[in-house]
Enzyme design. Structure first.
Site, PDB file in Angstrom:
ATOM      1  N   GLY A  10      -4.807  -0.023   1.501  1.00 27.75           N
ATOM      2  CA  GLY A  10      -3.393  -0.248   1.808  1.00 27.75           C
ATOM      3  C   GLY A  10      -2.830   1.000   2.463  1.00 27.75           C
ATOM      4  CB  ALA A  11      -4.672   3.675   4.249  1.00 30.41           C
ATOM      5  CB  ALA A  12      -1.242   0.881   7.456  1.00 32.21           C
ATOM      6  CB  ILE A  15       2.444   3.126  -2.226  1.00 34.27           C
ATOM      7  CG1 ILE A  15       3.495   2.253  -2.918  1.00 34.27           C
ATOM      8  CG2 ILE A  15       1.800   4.086  -3.225  1.00 34.27           C
ATOM      9  CD1 ILE A  15       2.970   1.408  -4.057  1.00 34.27           C
ATOM     10  CG  ASN A 104      -3.363  -9.962  -5.024  1.00 37.00           C
ATOM     11  OD1 ASN A 104      -3.544  -9.040  -4.244  1.00 37.00           O
ATOM     12  ND2 ASN A 104      -2.184 -10.527  -5.186  1.00 37.00           N
ATOM     13  CG  ASP A 158       5.585   0.636 -15.748  1.00 38.43           C
ATOM     14  OD1 ASP A 158       6.511   0.163 -15.083  1.00 38.43           O
ATOM     15  OD2 ASP A 158       4.392   0.290 -15.582  1.00 38.43           O
ATOM     16  CG  HIS A 186       2.789  -2.560 -13.480  1.00 35.43           C
ATOM     17  ND1 HIS A 186       3.782  -1.638 -13.687  1.00 35.43           N
ATOM     18  CD2 HIS A 186       2.978  -3.026 -12.233  1.00 35.43           C
ATOM     19  CE1 HIS A 186       4.539  -1.559 -12.599  1.00 35.43           C
ATOM     20  NE2 HIS A 186       4.078  -2.380 -11.702  1.00 35.43           N
TER      21      HIS A 186
HETATM   22  P1  NAI Z   1       3.053  -2.314   1.560  1.00 41.94           P
HETATM   23  O1  NAI Z   1       3.211  -3.762   1.875  1.00 41.94           O
HETATM   24  O2  NAI Z   1       3.951  -1.331   2.220  1.00 41.94           O
HETATM   25  O3  NAI Z   1       1.555  -1.888   1.896  1.00 41.94           O
HETATM   26  C1  NAI Z   1       0.450  -2.627   1.483  1.00 41.94           C
HETATM   27  C2  NAI Z   1      -0.648  -2.378   2.485  1.00 41.94           C
HETATM   28  O4  NAI Z   1      -1.832  -2.991   1.979  1.00 41.94           O
HETATM   29  C3  NAI Z   1      -0.365  -2.996   3.859  1.00 41.94           C
HETATM   30  O5  NAI Z   1      -0.556  -2.010   4.865  1.00 41.94           O
HETATM   31  C4  NAI Z   1      -1.395  -4.107   3.943  1.00 41.94           C
HETATM   32  O6  NAI Z   1      -1.835  -4.354   5.270  1.00 41.94           O
HETATM   33  C5  NAI Z   1      -2.503  -3.536   3.077  1.00 41.94           C
HETATM   34  N1  NAI Z   1      -3.503  -4.516   2.639  1.00 41.94           N
HETATM   35  C6  NAI Z   1      -3.333  -5.832   2.357  1.00 41.94           C
HETATM   36  N2  NAI Z   1      -4.523  -6.394   2.067  1.00 41.94           N
HETATM   37  C7  NAI Z   1      -5.446  -5.418   2.158  1.00 41.94           C
HETATM   38  C8  NAI Z   1      -6.853  -5.408   1.991  1.00 41.94           C
HETATM   39  N3  NAI Z   1      -7.537  -6.509   1.666  1.00 41.94           N
HETATM   40  N4  NAI Z   1      -7.509  -4.247   2.181  1.00 41.94           N
HETATM   41  C9  NAI Z   1      -6.845  -3.126   2.524  1.00 41.94           C
HETATM   42  N5  NAI Z   1      -5.496  -3.092   2.724  1.00 41.94           N
HETATM   43  C10 NAI Z   1      -4.820  -4.231   2.527  1.00 41.94           C
HETATM   44  O7  NAI Z   1       3.124  -2.227  -0.024  1.00 41.94           O
HETATM   45  P2  NAI Z   1       3.378  -0.952  -0.944  1.00 41.94           P
HETATM   46  O8  NAI Z   1       4.832  -0.795  -1.163  1.00 41.94           O
HETATM   47  O9  NAI Z   1       2.593   0.202  -0.434  1.00 41.94           O
HETATM   48  O10 NAI Z   1       2.775  -1.486  -2.337  1.00 41.94           O
HETATM   49  C11 NAI Z   1       1.416  -1.756  -2.483  1.00 41.94           C
HETATM   50  C12 NAI Z   1       1.132  -2.471  -3.804  1.00 41.94           C
HETATM   51  O11 NAI Z   1       1.474  -1.652  -4.910  1.00 41.94           O
HETATM   52  C13 NAI Z   1       1.902  -3.775  -3.997  1.00 41.94           C
HETATM   53  O12 NAI Z   1       1.006  -4.725  -4.546  1.00 41.94           O
HETATM   54  C14 NAI Z   1       2.951  -3.408  -5.021  1.00 41.94           C
HETATM   55  O13 NAI Z   1       3.360  -4.541  -5.776  1.00 41.94           O
HETATM   56  C15 NAI Z   1       2.157  -2.437  -5.867  1.00 41.94           C
HETATM   57  N6  NAI Z   1       2.965  -1.538  -6.722  1.00 41.94           N
HETATM   58  C16 NAI Z   1       2.464  -1.246  -7.961  1.00 41.94           C
HETATM   59  C17 NAI Z   1       3.123  -0.398  -8.806  1.00 41.94           C
HETATM   60  C18 NAI Z   1       2.563  -0.079 -10.162  1.00 41.94           C
HETATM   61  O14 NAI Z   1       3.269   0.605 -10.909  1.00 41.94           O
HETATM   62  N7  NAI Z   1       1.373  -0.509 -10.552  1.00 41.94           N
HETATM   63  C19 NAI Z   1       4.380   0.241  -8.402  1.00 41.94           C
HETATM   64  C20 NAI Z   1       4.813  -0.088  -7.074  1.00 41.94           C
HETATM   65  C21 NAI Z   1       4.116  -0.964  -6.264  1.00 41.94           C
END
Ligand code: NAI
Length: 332
Positions: A10-12, A15, A104, A158, A186
């Site tokens: 999810g490097a692009a 987070i 997922n 959290d 979570h």
């Molecule tokens: P985002 O949508 O900005 O980035 C996610 C990235 O993952 C996108 O660039 C997307 O193209 C990429 N991606 C999707 N499928 C992929 C795959 N098969 N292989 C590699 N990359 C893939 O989302 P953000 O804000 O960076 O959040 C990422 C995840 O973290 C979400 O699922 C969010 O719900 C989760 N999250 C978890 C938290 C926790 O406390 N455990 C806290 C905040 C977010």
């Protein structure tokens, strides 16, 4: 020192945008540990990823030996010692929970298989992408050659939120509050438990209960604020928590790598052995102590009936998620 290979998926995404910088500055693996960063995202994101690679170069970070940006899991997971699995399928409008889970499962199955084949056998895996606990379980299921203990899910955000709330309430610095626990999933069923928290006050370590006995705050306002903090950030920022999620991912991996201080514990989603009556074989957040890169669930904490009921609710949700996820795995 030899560089270690670290992958961020999810490097692009948003987070990763904060996370990559913190890792590459040495905040996780040490200020003297050179790194090769592997960045994985999906093919449509390769253009954006190119921009991230340019920015990492422009940060001029001495520890960063090399950056490999790819959409190929084989390249991404090759020889990695640590994996931050951030990328996941987000819930889109009108999407059923079942469809989200199944999308997922596919992602974390493929990544589990790639870890199994290409990563180092002692790789430390942190799943951030939601549903994080069940994604970690699925990933581990498809990587049988790597110990199950090496797959963890992030509840550190959290924990950090809960610690910050208590520090604010008591008007002490964040570093003076420790041992707040996050139990379970979570998700909104998680239980932020302040009962074992320790507060440094006037140079003395005290149990939280000695200085704060406001039961109505601790049982309702505190718990709800932590559970709903993610939604509050989305409502204010119109985007989900990213900087704080990245910081929490760094804290989680940092403590796994370097260990916890004596008498201190942190919360991590780890494979459950049934401690505290939690269901076995789900990824459940427990208080853990870490020595020599091995976590151990803290035992013998006194658990009251209120906590017991909360643990049961979050455990049941994890069992449901597991059943649904495994049905998708079996159907595949
Ligand atoms: P985002 O949508 O900005 O980035 C996610 C990235 O993952 C996108 O660039 C997307 O193209 C990429 N991606 C999707 N499928 C992929 C795959 N098969 N292989 C590699 N990359 C893939 O989302 P953000 O804000 O960076 O959040 C990422 C995840 O973290 C979400 O699922 C969010 O719900 C989760 N999250 C978890 C938290 C926790 O406390 N455990 C806290 C905040 C977010």
């Amino acid at each position: 020192m030899e560089p270690i290979h670290v992958v961020v998926t999810g490097a692009a995404g948003q987070i990763a945008y904060s996370l990559l910088y913190m890792i590459a500055r040495g905040e996780v693996f040490g200020k003297d540990q050179p790194l090769v960063l592997h960045l994985l995202d999906i093919p449509p994101m390769m253009g954006v990823l190119e921009g991230v690679v340019m920015e990492l170069a422009d940060c001029a970070l001495p520890l960063l030996n090399k950056v490999i940006a790819t959409a190929d899991p084989e390249v991404a997971f090759k020889n990695v010692s640590a994996a931050f699995l951030v990328g996941a399928m987000p819930r889109k409008e009108g999407m059923e929970r079942k469809d989200l889970l199944s999308a997922n499962v596919k992602i974390f199955k493929a990544q589990g298989q790639a870890l199994d084949k290409f990563a180092l056998k002692d790789v430390k895996v942190l799943v951030v992408g939601n549903p994080a606990n069940t994604n970690a379980l699925v990933c581990s299921h498809y990587a049988p050659s790597i110990p199950r203990e090496n797959f963890t899910a992030m509840t550190r955000l959290d924990q950090n939120r809960a610690t910050a709330q208590l520090a604010h309430k008591l008007d002490v610095s964040i570093g003076d509050v420790s041992n707040v626990i996050i139990w379970g999933n979570h998700s909104s069923t998680q239980f932020p438990d302040p009962n074992h928290a320790v507060v440094n006050i006037d140079n003395k370590s005290k149990k939280l209960s000695e200085i704060l006995s406001d039961d109505s705050y601790l049982k309702s306002i505190f718990v709800e604020t932590v559970q709903k903090r993610g939604a509050a950030v989305i409502s204010a920022r119109k985007m989900s928590s990213a900087m704080s999620a990245a910081k929490a991912a760094c804290d989680h991996m940092h403590d796994w790598w370097h260990g916890t201080a004596n008498g201190r514990f942190v919360s991590m989603g780890v494979i459950s052995d049934g401690s505290y009556g939690a269901p076995k074989d789900v990824v459940f957040s427990f208080p853990v102590e870490i020595v020599g890169k091995q976590w151990k669930i803290v035992q013998n904490l006194a658990i009251n009936d209120f906590t017991k009921s909360k643990l049961e609710a979050t455990g049941n949700e994890l069992l449901e998620e597991k059943t649904e996820a495994m049905a998708v795995c079996d159907a595949d």
